[in-house]
Design an enzyme around this catalytic site. Sequence first.
Site, PDB file in Angstrom:
ATOM      1  N   LYS A 221       0.829  -1.216   0.000  1.00  0.00           N
ATOM      2  CA  LYS A 221       0.000   0.000   0.000  1.00  0.00           C
ATOM      3  C   LYS A 221       0.859   1.261   0.000  1.00  0.00           C
ATOM      4  CE  LYS A 221      -4.347  -1.938   0.996  1.00  0.00           C
ATOM      5  NZ  LYS A 221      -5.294  -2.314   2.015  1.00  0.00           N
ATOM      6  N   ARG A 260      -3.656  -9.996   4.932  1.00  0.00           N
ATOM      7  CA  ARG A 260      -3.988 -10.146   3.501  1.00  0.00           C
ATOM      8  C   ARG A 260      -2.788  -9.633   2.712  1.00  0.00           C
ATOM      9  NH1 ARG A 260      -6.161  -7.053  -0.553  1.00  0.00           N
ATOM     10  NH2 ARG A 260      -7.576  -8.126  -1.974  1.00  0.00           N
TER      11      ARG A 260
HETATM   12  C1  9MG Z   1      -9.896  -5.898  -1.351  1.00  0.00           C
HETATM   13  N1  9MG Z   1      -8.990  -5.271  -0.425  1.00  0.00           N
HETATM   14  C2  9MG Z   1      -7.985  -4.398  -0.706  1.00  0.00           C
HETATM   15  N2  9MG Z   1      -7.371  -4.013   0.420  1.00  0.00           N
HETATM   16  C3  9MG Z   1      -7.987  -4.661   1.431  1.00  0.00           C
HETATM   17  C4  9MG Z   1      -7.819  -4.693   2.824  1.00  0.00           C
HETATM   18  O1  9MG Z   1      -6.905  -3.937   3.417  1.00  0.00           O
HETATM   19  N3  9MG Z   1      -8.628  -5.469   3.555  1.00  0.00           N
HETATM   20  C5  9MG Z   1      -9.589  -6.217   2.962  1.00  0.00           C
HETATM   21  N4  9MG Z   1     -10.371  -6.985   3.752  1.00  0.00           N
HETATM   22  N5  9MG Z   1      -9.806  -6.231   1.643  1.00  0.00           N
HETATM   23  C6  9MG Z   1      -9.016  -5.467   0.901  1.00  0.00           C
END
Ligand code: 9MG
Length: 298
Positions: A221, A260
């Site tokens: 990010k 994730r």
């Molecule tokens: C789809 N998506 C993109 N970034 C995300 C994040 O930080 N958390 C979750 N649950 N989905 C995400």
Amino acid sequence: MFWQTTRYSIDLTCPRVMGIVNVTPDSFSDGGRHADLSAALNHCERLLRDGAHILDIGGESTRPGAAPVSLEEELTRVVPLVREAVRLGVPVSVDTFKPAVMQAVLDLGADIINDIRALGQPGALEVVSGHPSCGLCLMHMHRDPATMQMLPMQGDVVPSVRAFLSLAAARAMSAGVARGRIVLDPGIGFGKTVAQNFSLLARQAELLAEGFPLLVGWSRKSSLGAVTATQGVAPEAASRLAASVSAAVLAVDRGAAVVRVHDVRETVQALAIWGAMREQVASEIHLSIAKKDQETLG
Ligand code: 9MG
């Protein structure tokens, strides 16, 4: 603590790695739908070899400024892959906020709905509460992907993210979703400044106080890029590997249950080091309690 999902009860006593599978034209497309599907499936298999515990399949980019995708297009991208992925022997999550996509993938046996709008779309709550056991990830987002970074949140975001997530979970539970099916997510990068994102990391304990497991997504990010740029690192998202792995470990160390990530192999290795340290801490505590017991007895 366990996360109840359609087919699996996921043990969250050790951190779980959710591997990201984006089925968007810039990810696997080489022009033909069939080739795209087999490339995406190969990617799923690679993530599993790398140690992913959960796959998260998504057909619509959530990057700031990303163009919306029609329902038909999202179904075309996601449904064929989910149909195959549910045979891979791990929980399959689908990243969608559209009720019709939720219904379609749940009908195929998907285990988790990962909703960046926390069931905010009309009909979403009805779909998931009409399902007997699917898992849910309810995420906080300020505004929407098209506009969220133009006007990010103001001030201390932790209490408002917490209140939003608490309400989203309560709403799902009042519609009949069992508590054990719900995981919360602060939505790193979704309408927050760099400082606000780091504040959500530093103060994860305040979110955990809601009593739900936390899933967090720091992978690649731009807030990480904002920090590494000060070290002369190139701005591309692909240059954020070390930063992404570090953020995942910090999040787990502060109590996140699921991370994730794009870079599964490196994250799994880093978490193994974290796990070894944790085991050592636990055994030293155990030893010191046993020693105190001996002294008391004897
Ligand atoms: C789809 N998506 C993109 N970034 C995300 C994040 O930080 N958390 C979750 N649950 N989905 C995400």
